[in-house]
Design a protein around this motif. Structure first.
Motif, short mmCIF file in Angstrom:
data_model
loop_
_atom_site.label_atom_id
_atom_site.label_comp_id
_atom_site.label_asym_id
_atom_site.label_seq_id
_atom_site.Cartn_x
_atom_site.Cartn_y
_atom_site.Cartn_z
N SER A 149 1.75 6.22 -2.51
CA SER A 149 0.75 5.44 -1.80
C SER A 149 -0.19 4.80 -2.82
O SER A 149 -0.71 5.48 -3.71
CB SER A 149 -0.06 6.32 -0.83
N ASN A 150 -0.39 3.49 -2.70
CA ASN A 150 -1.25 2.76 -3.63
C ASN A 150 -2.67 2.58 -3.10
O ASN A 150 -3.46 1.85 -3.70
CB ASN A 150 -0.64 1.38 -3.92
N ARG A 151 -3.00 3.24 -2.01
CA ARG A 151 -4.34 3.10 -1.45
C ARG A 151 -5.35 3.86 -2.29
O ARG A 151 -5.08 4.95 -2.81
CB ARG A 151 -4.38 3.61 -0.02
N GLN A 155 0.82 -1.20 0.00
CA GLN A 155 0.00 0.00 0.00
C GLN A 155 0.86 1.26 0.00
O GLN A 155 0.43 2.32 -0.47
CB GLN A 155 -0.94 0.00 1.21
N GLY A 181 -3.53 8.88 0.04
CA GLY A 181 -3.69 7.79 -0.90
C GLY A 181 -3.67 8.27 -2.34
O GLY A 181 -4.18 9.34 -2.67
N VAL A 186 -0.12 -1.48 7.77
CA VAL A 186 0.45 -1.16 6.46
C VAL A 186 1.96 -1.32 6.53
O VAL A 186 2.60 -0.90 7.50
CB VAL A 186 0.11 0.29 6.04
N THR A 223 -3.41 2.56 8.72
CA THR A 223 -4.38 3.47 8.12
C THR A 223 -5.15 4.18 9.22
O THR A 223 -4.98 3.90 10.41
CB THR A 223 -5.36 2.70 7.23
#
Length: 214
Positions: free
Chosen positions: A65-67, A23, A118, A165, A159
């Motif tokens: 951030s890959n969220r 993430q 994100g 994470v 998170t």
């Protein structure tokens, strides 16, 4: 990109399984500019530290951030992003040092704090040597030895909903030694003026100036 500064925390560090796509992802490393901004379009694959000019190595990391934020229904069919649903909070970093010759530097966990939105890119600026690593490398290079060091870092956090994470594991090779660089007779090192003074980093040396006459 929004800079996040961890240098002061590290100037004072275990791996577990995570999803295939973390993430939070460290993409590459770069040397900061003199004003401490980290260039997005530059990268370095390894570093060198001259401990006769600097006691630590200041490194910039490009992070993304890959969220993907969740959405909540508001009113009749309206949709908005849930406030804070995409934020990742970094709370610590695992760090280890492999050296040749082996200096026996212990793995450690460093506490720090920062937040990443994100779906956005950002960056970190940090000193990569813990006090134990710095002292061990200073002692090992005092007699002129050169130490090849592989630094492995992994950031951990949570998170806003307290879900765990972890970032990808990131390694950075650093060659540490002492050149004994000095100014010509009658001159001395000029005092640093930049916020990020990179003397001793990757062959960068300080300017010399005339010694004032009493």
């Amino acid at each position: 990109m929004k800079p996040i500064y961890f240098a002061a925390l590290l100037a004072f560090g275990s791996v577990s399984c995570v999803d295939d796509v973390p993430q939070l992802q460290v993409l590459h490393a770069a040397l900061p500019d003199q004003d401490c901004t980290i260039p997005e379009d530059e990268a370095i694959l390894r570093g060198s530290l001259d401990m006769s000019l600097a006691s630590n190595f200041r490194l910039g990391l490009i992070v993304t951030s890959n969220r993907i934020g969740t959405e909540v229904l508001v009113g009749e069919g309206g949709q908005v992003s849930s406030p804070g649903s995409q934020v990742v909070y970094i709370t610590s970093m695992d760090v280890s040092y492999q050296t040749e010759p082996d200096l026996g530097i212990e793995d450690t966990n460093v506490r720090l704090f920062g937040g990443f939105e994100g779906g956005e890119g950002s960056n970190m600026l940090l000193n990569v040597l813990t006090p134990q690593a710095r002292d061990a490398l200073a002692a090992a290079t005092a007699g002129g030895a050169v130490v090849d060091t592989l630094i492995t870092m992994k950031f951990k956090g949570h998170t806003s909903a307290n879900s765990k994470v972890e970032a990808n594991e990131f390694t950075f090779p650093l060659t540490v030694g002492r050149t004994g660089y000095s100014c010509p007779a009658g001159q001395q090192f000029a005092a640093p003026t930049a916020n990020c003074d990179l003397r001793g980093h990757n062959g960068i040396v300080p300017e010399c100036e005339d010694i004032p006459v009493p």
